[in-house]
Design an enzyme around this catalytic site. Structure first.
Site, PDB file in Angstrom:
ATOM      1  N   SER A  69      19.003 -10.793  43.558  1.00  0.00           N
ATOM      2  CA  SER A  69      19.264 -11.860  44.308  1.00  0.00           C
ATOM      3  C   SER A  69      21.122 -11.887  44.508  1.00  0.00           C
ATOM      4  O   SER A  69      21.573 -10.951  43.703  1.00  0.00           O
ATOM      5  CB  SER A  69      19.145 -13.352  43.413  1.00  0.00           C
ATOM      6  OG  SER A  69      19.846 -14.179  43.820  1.00  0.00           O
TER       7      SER A  69
ATOM      8  N   TYR B 282      18.954 -19.220  36.304  1.00  0.00           N
ATOM      9  CA  TYR B 282      18.487 -18.272  37.329  1.00  0.00           C
ATOM     10  C   TYR B 282      19.728 -17.054  37.287  1.00  0.00           C
ATOM     11  O   TYR B 282      19.265 -15.750  37.485  1.00  0.00           O
ATOM     12  CB  TYR B 282      18.669 -19.052  38.611  1.00  0.00           C
ATOM     13  CG  TYR B 282      18.126 -18.186  39.932  1.00  0.00           C
ATOM     14  CD1 TYR B 282      16.706 -17.738  39.979  1.00  0.00           C
ATOM     15  CD2 TYR B 282      19.048 -17.526  40.659  1.00  0.00           C
ATOM     16  CE1 TYR B 282      16.403 -16.772  41.017  1.00  0.00           C
ATOM     17  CE2 TYR B 282      18.615 -16.912  41.864  1.00  0.00           C
ATOM     18  CZ  TYR B 282      17.466 -16.493  41.753  1.00  0.00           C
ATOM     19  OH  TYR B 282      17.140 -15.648  42.868  1.00  0.00           O
TER      20      TYR B 282
END
Length: 187
Positions: A141, A154
């Protein structure tokens, strides 16, 4: 890379990036084994891709559970007859400030985003080392490099995935196995 008949496992394949990857690889003639938690979406995708001539199967699995990961991988190897590519796409992002996040949510994030990738990469790399070829692709990501307020767990998992991927690549390159990490932005 010629993808015709390449044996590929894709996690998190029922929607989003995983579904798009499956649809694209099917168009190139890859043999696919898909996994996700949503059986209805997997069945729908299977029917759609088989109607286009793709050879594929799937297993419903919760990647937080090591036994389910192992069982799913064994089913994939039996169906595919081996493995050429592993795409670790499944991911979990829970919005919560650190002060308010439960330990259970922290653990779930790490189990899906890091631990499952470790387990599957370990299983796949053993097969790939024996055949002296393979490719492991991890979907990271933008959060693998950029912090985001409210998404510390995350970001930590995706930063960890970046380090894991780069280290794994160094370990496996002498065995003719490639490891890549892709860092998409928001989808």
């Amino acid at each position: 890379m010629d993808l015709e008949n390449k044996r590929i496992i894709i996690t998190g394949a029922s929607k989003g990036i995983g579904r798009a990857i499956a649809e694209s690889l099917a168009a190139f003639g890859a043999k696919l084994f898909l996994t996700a938690r949503d059986q209805d979406q997997l069945e729908s995708l299977k029917a759609e891709l088989i109607s286009r001539g793709c050879d594929l199967d799937f297993a419903v699995a919760d990647l937080r559970d090591a036994d389910q990961v192992s069982s799913m991988f064994q089913s994939a190897i039996e169906f595919l007859g081996g493995i050429d590519v592993l795409i670790n796409n499944a991911g979990l992002g829970i919005k919560a400030d650190v002060a308010d996040m439960s330990l259970a949510d922290w653990d779930r994030t790490m189990q899906v985003n890091l631990r499952a990738v470790f387990l599957l990469s370990q299983l796949a790399s053993k097969k790939m080392i024996a055949q002296r070829s393979g490719y492991i692709i991890n979907i990271g990501s933008g959060a693998s490099q950029t912090p985001i307020s409210g998404f510390a767990s995350y970001c930590a998992s995706k930063y960890g995935l970046l380090g894991f991927s780069e280290s794994l690549g160094l370990e496996l390159r002498g065995h003719n196995i490639k490891v890549s990490i892709i860092l998409p932005g928001s989808t």
